[in-house]
Write a protein that holds these residues in place. Structure first.
Motif, PDB file in Angstrom:
ATOM      1  N   LEU A   1     -29.433  55.216 -33.307  1.00 33.26           N
ATOM      2  CA  LEU A   1     -28.505  54.154 -33.641  1.00 33.26           C
ATOM      3  C   LEU A   1     -29.233  53.192 -34.568  1.00 33.26           C
ATOM      4  O   LEU A   1     -30.282  52.673 -34.224  1.00 33.26           O
ATOM      5  N   VAL A   2     -28.686  52.993 -35.736  1.00 34.09           N
ATOM      6  CA  VAL A   2     -29.284  52.078 -36.695  1.00 34.09           C
ATOM      7  C   VAL A   2     -28.414  50.836 -36.748  1.00 34.09           C
ATOM      8  O   VAL A   2     -27.196  50.927 -36.849  1.00 34.09           O
ATOM      9  N   ARG A   3     -29.052  49.667 -36.623  1.00 36.64           N
ATOM     10  CA  ARG A   3     -28.277  48.420 -36.669  1.00 36.64           C
ATOM     11  C   ARG A   3     -28.748  47.551 -37.809  1.00 36.64           C
ATOM     12  O   ARG A   3     -29.935  47.520 -38.108  1.00 36.64           O
ATOM     13  N   THR A   4     -27.823  46.838 -38.373  1.00 36.22           N
ATOM     14  CA  THR A   4     -28.214  45.789 -39.297  1.00 36.22           C
ATOM     15  C   THR A   4     -27.500  44.530 -38.830  1.00 36.22           C
ATOM     16  O   THR A   4     -26.466  44.605 -38.196  1.00 36.22           O
ATOM     17  N   SER A   5     -28.102  43.398 -39.127  1.00 34.93           N
ATOM     18  CA  SER A   5     -27.506  42.162 -38.625  1.00 34.93           C
ATOM     19  C   SER A   5     -26.504  41.587 -39.611  1.00 34.93           C
ATOM     20  O   SER A   5     -25.603  40.862 -39.225  1.00 34.93           O
ATOM     21  N   SER A   6     -26.662  41.915 -40.869  1.00 32.75           N
ATOM     22  CA  SER A   6     -25.777  41.301 -41.846  1.00 32.75           C
ATOM     23  C   SER A   6     -24.510  42.106 -41.996  1.00 32.75           C
ATOM     24  O   SER A   6     -24.521  43.329 -42.005  1.00 32.75           O
ATOM     25  N   SER A   7     -23.409  41.402 -42.107  1.00 36.00           N
ATOM     26  CA  SER A   7     -22.155  42.113 -42.293  1.00 36.00           C
ATOM     27  C   SER A   7     -21.619  41.874 -43.702  1.00 36.00           C
ATOM     28  O   SER A   7     -20.501  42.231 -44.003  1.00 36.00           O
ATOM     29  N   ASP A   8     -22.437  41.246 -44.528  1.00 37.63           N
ATOM     30  CA  ASP A   8     -22.006  41.062 -45.914  1.00 37.63           C
ATOM     31  C   ASP A   8     -22.221  42.331 -46.715  1.00 37.63           C
ATOM     32  O   ASP A   8     -21.875  42.407 -47.889  1.00 37.63           O
ATOM     33  N   LEU A   9     -22.847  43.307 -46.052  1.00 37.51           N
ATOM     34  CA  LEU A   9     -23.127  44.544 -46.758  1.00 37.51           C
ATOM     35  C   LEU A   9     -21.842  45.331 -46.947  1.00 37.51           C
ATOM     36  O   LEU A   9     -20.919  45.218 -46.155  1.00 37.51           O
ATOM     37  N   VAL A  10     -21.833  46.131 -47.964  1.00 34.79           N
ATOM     38  CA  VAL A  10     -20.683  46.998 -48.193  1.00 34.79           C
ATOM     39  C   VAL A  10     -21.019  48.343 -47.564  1.00 34.79           C
ATOM     40  O   VAL A  10     -22.075  48.910 -47.818  1.00 34.79           O
ATOM     41  N   SER A  11     -20.100  48.837 -46.729  1.00 35.15           N
ATOM     42  CA  SER A  11     -20.450  49.988 -45.906  1.00 35.15           C
ATOM     43  C   SER A  11     -20.824  51.210 -46.718  1.00 35.15           C
ATOM     44  O   SER A  11     -21.746  51.941 -46.356  1.00 35.15           O
ATOM     45  N   ASP A  12     -20.136  51.459 -47.836  1.00 35.98           N
ATOM     46  CA  ASP A  12     -20.480  52.702 -48.542  1.00 35.98           C
ATOM     47  C   ASP A  12     -21.819  52.574 -49.274  1.00 35.98           C
ATOM     48  O   ASP A  12     -22.499  53.568 -49.494  1.00 35.98           O
TER      49      ASP A  12
END
Lengths: 533, 361
Positions: free
Chosen positions: B93-104
């Motif tokens: 499971l890979v997590r990132t904290s920022s959600s400003d990233l674009v998923s693709d």
């Protein structure tokens, strides 16, 4: 008052048949068989977490959409005014909501205001101030009612556009819903290629035509010194080796026209076999494009897609006929996808992906297998336990437990509810709750028998005394389930649904149906036979 | 007769054990609270905090450290990698904290980094979840609201249906909604509102002498707190599914409590010559075999789910497992002794029902 045993048996059989009616076609493949034709067509819909697929929440950038609409009004006012010989300077959108422009000759004030009243009744004058040389600076804005209408329309248009794109993309059974706050929920079950779907849905494809500011000094612009009405953008060009390079370019801030007037977009090839996208505009777009090109002949027109300049050709002449093209040294695939999104309709405002949940089909399959395996093993353990613990009465408990699960399945199918992974957990928990009702009754019957009551009275007492506790306990659980359903989305709702169905089914089976077995036994037993419980 | 786990003449003095039980509960709650304080609040999953999780399955065994090393190139903010499921699943499971990233873009970055640094190892992105900050905040508020309404409705239901006192129940509903409306008007965050709602509920139950409702609410708060604390101690994320589990725990805990209370009320009426402590003890003993059977069978199926249900549902099932176990404990050792305690401190005359309450349905 007690219903006669016969009536109750009939009711129970009806329940069983109804359950079977819906559960059978949902759980087995009866296509082509006799049963398949007779029984209602029902199926248990699987949630995205079980069948795989994509769930998106999109947010429409309403302020940007409103600003675009205001900019369009600016163009319209100027052209209408021009037709009446009124001269208007520098229409400009301020703070996304206000349109400011200057009336060149103060003497035309009455004419202008009459025109605004007659032709633009959705706008209202917010302020006007007389400047030196008799010019009047106007600020107009939308009426509140119209603004609400525009915002509503923006979301509706966005939904239509997204639906068009998904249809062209070819996903079976997409589910697109409007939510509060200008949000759109998109569910694409069984999707195989999530990356392309995101690219196509998420690409705003916001096409703008803006003038290039040829006077501006690029070096100064790069240092942040820009004319007030201009902005720095980057121009994408594809090199012969396939790499993309970006060069800075200064363009005017004002949008002359957007992609909303496009009626068709097709991939074509020029004489160097380079792919480009040819556009057709509708009547209004054609007029607009004709005037823009007519007014700016000799200048460069930047074609801006989602903030990036794709090409900036010099306008050679006034272009009538409503055709334009976007060149940008695209690969054929890029041009195809671009044509698809533009043809399907450009979004009236940018759309942001606020939430994305994608489950691959293999994970979904694995989840079902594991969940069902857990349910089967858990269920089997309970069946064995109940049989050992309550002997003959355990068989009754087990029979109604199986009926209970059948009814839950039938309920899912009949109401068109969605089975999710937490929903499977709900079924497992239901098994526990259904067993609880029987345990409560049976323990009570045992107590009464211990007190020396005859089986008939003990059964009667056991049921009536346990009923109250079962009702109280189940109602509190239903309250929790209702709250869950209210606030939950997707999988959580699935859990609330199966939990509620399970409780209702268990009331019917564990209280009503199981009693029939005991009454039946009481009627046919040899006198004096002890109750096996 | 079939088998028996609890002999029918069992007479365990549960009330005598209440201080020991309070101690155990207190320690569990304290441990949970400490963990929560040290970690600065519950560990929120991406549903509430925003961010992205990506579940990757490799087609051959890979060391965790190699995956971490390989993904370092992708340069994702707040990157965390952990094993998911069992070792032979080869899932991470890979997590990132920022959600400003674009998923693709993230998908592509991960793809590139793994292709370059783990050449020859095939992989498949099985699940990707991204929650933006606004959606996260909304989901958080919604979840809190759900907990709030569940407690409110349940407290009203118990006071009304169970104590046959609909009037105080309505007063409580009005007081609670009014109080919350006032606090909301002050602009308090939803988290504080839930705490406030709880305090108001308990206060109103106390004032209106709704002793059964008070006992039940305290017991369910106890259960949710311990489960929450355990999740913090186990470093598990709180997400939507866990809130769903909490609501189920609330329902289940009440279910259990009510069955015991039901018996207490029945015995208060029937066994006029018994003192309240004796009635409570007798009632717990009488319902003990049911409590153990039901909890036992339910725990059995939930345990199946924890062990066999697969990674995606594991934490949800774990919360249910802890909550149901604690809920059973609390209905015996917390909810019932509270009734006794109340009759002493708050001057609630439970036995008065013997004379007045004859219409119980």
């Amino acid at each position: 008052m007690k219903m006669s045993l016969r009536i109750r048996i009939v009711l129970a059989v009806i329940g069983l048949l109804l359950g079977g009616l819906y559960a059978l076609p949902a759980l087995t493949n009866l296509q082509g068989t006799f049963l398949g034709k007779v029984l209602p067509e029902s199926e248990i819909r699987l949630g995205l977490d079980l069948r795989g697929g994509m769930h998106l929440t999109l947010g429409v950038d309403i302020p940007r959409g409103v600003a675009n609409t205001m900019a369009q009004f600016g163009q319209d006012i100027r052209s209408e005014a021009q037709d009446e010989g009124i001269f208007i300077l520098r229409p400009q959108v301020v703070n996304d909501v206000k349109l400011e422009f200057t009336l060149a000759r103060g003497a035309q004030q009455d004419d202008l205001e009459r025109m605004l009243r007659n032709r633009f009744d959705n706008l209202q004058i917010l302020s006007k101030e007389t400047q030196e040389a008799g010019q009047i600076r106007y600020a107009v804005g939308m009426t509140q009612q119209y603004r609400a209408h525009v915002e509503d329309l923006l979301v509706e248009q966005a939904i239509k556009t997204i639906r068009n794109r998904i249809d062209q993309f070819g996903v079976a059974e997409p589910d697109i819903r409007r939510q509060a706050d200008g949000r759109i929920q998109v569910q694409l079950p069984g999707l195989q290629d999530p990356e392309r779907a995101v690219a196509i849905i998420g690409q705003t494809a916001h096409l703008e035509f803006k003038l290039v500011d040829d006077q501006a000094d690029i070096d100064r612009a790069l240092r942040g010194i820009l004319p007030p009405d201009a902005e720095l953008a980057s121009m994408h060009t594809r090199n012969p080796d396939g790499s993309v390079s970006q060069t800075p370019i200064v363009i005017k801030r004002d949008t002359l026209m957007t992609g909303e007037f496009i009626t068709d977009a097709r991939v074509s090839f020029d004489q160097f076999n380079q792919a480009y996208v040819g556009l057709n505009f509708n009547a209004r777009g054609s007029r607009l494009f004709e005037r823009i090109t007519g007014e700016n002949t000799g200048r460069r027109l930047a074609i801006v897609l989602d903030g990036n300049v794709h090409s900036a050709p010099v306008i050679q002449e006034r272009i009538a006929g409503g055709r334009a093209s976007i060149t940008g040294r695209f690969t054929t695939e890029e041009a195809t996808d671009l044509a698809l999104v533009l043809r399907a309709g450009a979004l009236p405002a940018p759309v942001h992906i606020m939430e994305e949940r994608t489950v691959g089909p293999s994970l979904g399959r694995e989840s079902i297998e594991r969940g069902l395996q857990a349910a089967l093993i858990g269920g089997a353990l309970i069946l064995v336990f109940m049989l050992v613990y309550y002997s003959m009465s355990g068989i009754v408990a087990n029979a109604v437990l199986c009926l209970n699960i059948l009814l839950v399945m039938a309920g899912l199918a009949a109401f068109g509810a969605t089975l999710t992974l937490p929903g499977i957990a709900g079924i497992i928990l239901t098994i526990g709750i259904a067993v609880d009702a029987n345990v409560l009754i049976f323990e009570r019957i045992r107590e009464e028998i211990r007190r020396g009551l005859t089986p008939a009275i003990a059964i009667d007492e056991g049921y009536s005394r346990a009923l109250k506790a079962i009702l109280d306990a189940n109602i509190t659980t239903i309250i929790a389930a209702i709250v869950l359903y209210q606030f939950g989305t997707g999988p959580i709702r699935g859990f609330a649904v199966t939990l509620s169905l399970g409780i209702l089914a268990s009331m019917f089976t564990a209280i009503f149906v199981s009693r029939i077995f005991f009454d039946f036994w009481l009627k046919w037993r040899k006198p004096g036979t002890p109750l096996s419980i | 007769m079939g088998l028996q786990i609890i002999r029918p003449d069992t007479r365990i003095n549960f009330l005598k054990m209440r201080y020991g039980a309070f101690l155990i509960s207190g320690l569990l709650i304290l441990a949970g609270l400490l963990s929560l304080v040290v970690k600065g609040g519950p560990q929120l999953g991406i549903d509430f905090s925003g961010g992205m999780i990506i579940q990757i399955k490799f087609d051959q065994p890979v060391e965790l450290s190699r995956v971490q090393q390989a993904l370092r190139d992708a340069d994702l903010p707040g990157l965390g990698v952990q094993r998911f499921g069992t070792a032979q699943d080869n899932e991470f499971l890979v997590r990132t904290s920022s959600s400003d990233l674009v998923s693709d873009e993230v998908r592509r970055d991960i793809q590139n980094s793994l292709d370059q640094n783990l050449a020859g190892v095939g992989f498949d992105i099985q699940r990707l979840e991204m929650v933006g900050p606004r959606v996260g905040a909304d989901l958080r508020a919604q979840a809190m609201e759900a907990l709030f309404y569940a407690i409110l409705l349940i407290a009203i239901y118990i006071s009304g249906r169970f104590e046959q006192r609909w009037f105080p129940a309505v007063i409580m509903a009005a007081g609670l909604t009014g109080g919350i409306a006032a606090l909301r008007w002050l602009g308090l965050p939803m988290e504080l509102l839930v705490v406030a709602a709880l305090l108001i509920t308990i206060g109103l139950c106390w004032k209106l002498k709704l002793s059964y409702a008070l006992g039940a609410v305290v017991a369910l708060v106890h259960d949710v707190f311990i489960t929450l604390g355990m999740f913090s101690l186990l470093n598990k994320d709180l997400d939507l599914a866990i809130i769903a589990a909490f609501l189920t725990i609330i329902g289940y805990s009440l279910n259990d409590t009510i069955i015991v209370y039901d018996r207490i009320r029945e015995n208060i009426r029937d066994k006029v010559d018994m003192t309240l402590p004796k009635v409570i003890n007798l009632s717990i003993n009488q319902t003990l075999s049911r409590t153990i059977l039901t909890s036992g069978t339910t725990l059995m199926v939930v345990l199946c789910l924890v062990l066999l249900g697969g990674g995606v549902i594991h934490d949800f099932a774990l919360a249910l497992l802890i909550g149901i176990a604690v809920g059973t404990f609390s209905s015996i050792f917390i909810a019932s002794p509270i009734l006794l305690g109340l009759s002493k401190i708050a001057d609630v005359d439970l036995e008065a029902e013997r004379a007045t309450d004859t219409v119980a349905v």
